[in-house]
Design a protein around this motif. Sequence first.
Motif, PDB file in Angstrom:
ATOM      1  N   LYS A 211      19.970  53.810 -21.700  1.00  0.00           N
ATOM      2  CA  LYS A 211      19.491  55.010 -22.391  1.00  0.00           C
ATOM      3  C   LYS A 211      19.134  54.690 -23.841  1.00  0.00           C
ATOM      4  N   LYS A 212      19.990  53.901 -24.490  1.00  0.00           N
ATOM      5  CA  LYS A 212      19.701  53.517 -25.875  1.00  0.00           C
ATOM      6  C   LYS A 212      18.445  52.649 -25.943  1.00  0.00           C
ATOM      7  N   TYR A 213      18.311  51.738 -24.994  1.00  0.00           N
ATOM      8  CA  TYR A 213      17.121  50.884 -24.970  1.00  0.00           C
ATOM      9  C   TYR A 213      15.861  51.738 -24.819  1.00  0.00           C
ATOM     10  N   LEU A 214      15.879  52.660 -23.873  1.00  0.00           N
ATOM     11  CA  LEU A 214      14.697  53.495 -23.627  1.00  0.00           C
ATOM     12  C   LEU A 214      14.397  54.409 -24.810  1.00  0.00           C
ATOM     13  N   LYS A 215      15.440  54.747 -25.563  1.00  0.00           N
ATOM     14  CA  LYS A 215      15.239  55.630 -26.711  1.00  0.00           C
ATOM     15  C   LYS A 215      14.573  54.922 -27.883  1.00  0.00           C
ATOM     16  N   VAL A 216      14.908  53.632 -28.080  1.00  0.00           N
ATOM     17  CA  VAL A 216      14.427  52.950 -29.290  1.00  0.00           C
ATOM     18  C   VAL A 216      13.360  51.895 -29.018  1.00  0.00           C
ATOM     19  N   ALA A 217      13.212  51.443 -27.777  1.00  0.00           N
ATOM     20  CA  ALA A 217      12.289  50.334 -27.499  1.00  0.00           C
ATOM     21  C   ALA A 217      10.842  50.797 -27.525  1.00  0.00           C
TER      22      ALA A 217
END
Length: 647
Positions: free
Chosen positions: A129-135
């Motif tokens: 979720k964090k990856y998809l939010k910031v990538a």
Amino acid sequence: MRRLFSASLLLSLAVLSPTLAQSQAKLASTNTKANNLWEKAQEQATARDFPKAIETLTQLNQKFPSLPEPFIKKGSLLKAMGENQAAFQAYRDGLAKATLDPARATDYYTLGELAMSFGDYSTAADSYKKYLKVAPKVLRNQARAQRQLLNCEFAIKAMANPIGITPTRLGEPLNNFRYQYFPALTADNRFLLFTGRLKVDNGEDLYISRQEKDGGFGAPVSISPIINTAYNEGAATISGDGKTLVFVSCDRPGSLGTCDLYISRRTGNNWSKPQNLGRNVNSPAWDSQPTLSADGRTLYFTSDRRGGLGQEDIYMTMLQPDGTWSVARNLGAPVNTPGKDMAPFIHASGTTLYYVTDGLVGMGGLDVYRCELERGNKWSVPLNLGYPLNTFENEASLFITSDNKRGFCSRSRANEPGTKSDRDRPVELFGFEVPKPVQARETSTYTQGRVFDAITKKPIKADVQLYDLNTDELTQFVTSDPEVGDYTVVLNEGRQYAMYAAADKYLMKSLSFDYTDKKNFDPLTLDIYLEPVRAGRSIVLNNLFFETNQYELKPKSQTELNRLIQFMQQYREIQVEISGHTDDIGADADNMALSQNRARSVYTYLVKQGIPEARLRFKGYGETKPLTPNDSDLHRQQNRRIELRIL
């Protein structure tokens, strides 16, 4: 040498690509000592002295535990060294201390992948979720992260709602190799076949373990010196009667691809010299992991040949009347996906297919799914078998016994001392009771026995065919052993069957099985005696059906009538009498008339189908020639019959 399971699920998840280039950012600290240690670790890492760098970073972790960068850097180095468990802990500790930052997108993704490899779905889901939010949306891992997030959601729900119990390791004398996998059983569960290998660098061979009186399995032995050679032999399948073996061998002289499928047939106790299944089945690529239908005439297997839907796909081929195999065809969607679709297993019933794939939402790796054969020979949408049969590990092949009671699989053993990598982990055989949602759609039983000459009482080779009376479909076709006469035929619950045993210069034997009543579904032992085609010999036609006190043939009599026509066409010189018989219920005159009319119905059908009248006659005998006393419903049923007698 390429192993039979090298493209498969058996041993390891892929090692993630190292991310050494990252973590060159400055340390978020003004402490001089911390910065000096950080620079030292960076220099050691650049010099490829990873152990020293990890030692320095560990000092940083201990002295400055609030700093995330040393943990993340250590994680990347440990991962590059293949120390994934320690890498996972380091990444998790470091990112837990860090603020959400687009510069850490790759770290979030890496932690997600590591967490998935250890079954920590909560950590994995949070990381994705964090990856998809910031990538950035252009990164290639976006689609995989989204898919892995779906896998996390599925897995968390599956583990909260387990289906059945966890498989247990099979006990002694099994599991005495370092690696054993691809279990398969005959229809009567008497023989367990599997692939065994002593250690990583040894070749694979096939082993058989015989069921003992207590239900356990005896010490495994090599299947045959004509099968096991200096080459790899494994990933085998065996027909329900134990007479047809298909296995994989790699890099043999004359092979068509890296690994090819070979076939061998058993007569008595001896296996024939294996034959390559040829270009209709094998390809220049990798062909492996076969599974045979119960009668050994339909073969499913895995291949990574060109033209498939994904990396590996499942194909099928069928034995033709001339003894060749049809050109293998891809099963297509929904079975095959853009991912890896492998290790098929067709249940003895022939109507449920199990296989592993990573192309569908599941527990994150290769999961086992099941699908059912529907009308038009189309397969239903695959269903995940859930937890605990599926786990965060890559699952291997599955086998479920014909009676749907017992399942077998292979699993790698975790945390084994002395293992240097996932590939080196021991693989063992496991068993489990099959929960209802995992069972094949149809439960199967079997009938087995021997075929004899009725006069000499010697075993004979005969074709044994099984037809579904409601569809007139040939569902099983086996051949009795020419040396000992034994045969095994698989039957499905809820079906009504006609079975025929036939050999050259013998009268066919007509048998009937009605399993629409679930009260009696036990295996049968049934020896068959075939009468020679000789004047005065007769057979009962057990699959001709009439309504009570009626003489019109019911539609499901079609199978028997067609076989009768084939018999008359095969032996064109013979003449026969069709005789009708009844039980003793009712008036004698009525029974005589009924038997006469029923015999006439069969006679008329044959004449209309081109059998010359001069070769046929019919006669009703009423209740005058009972086979058995009319003292029970069963005996009366046996006396109500149509016979064929050679004149």
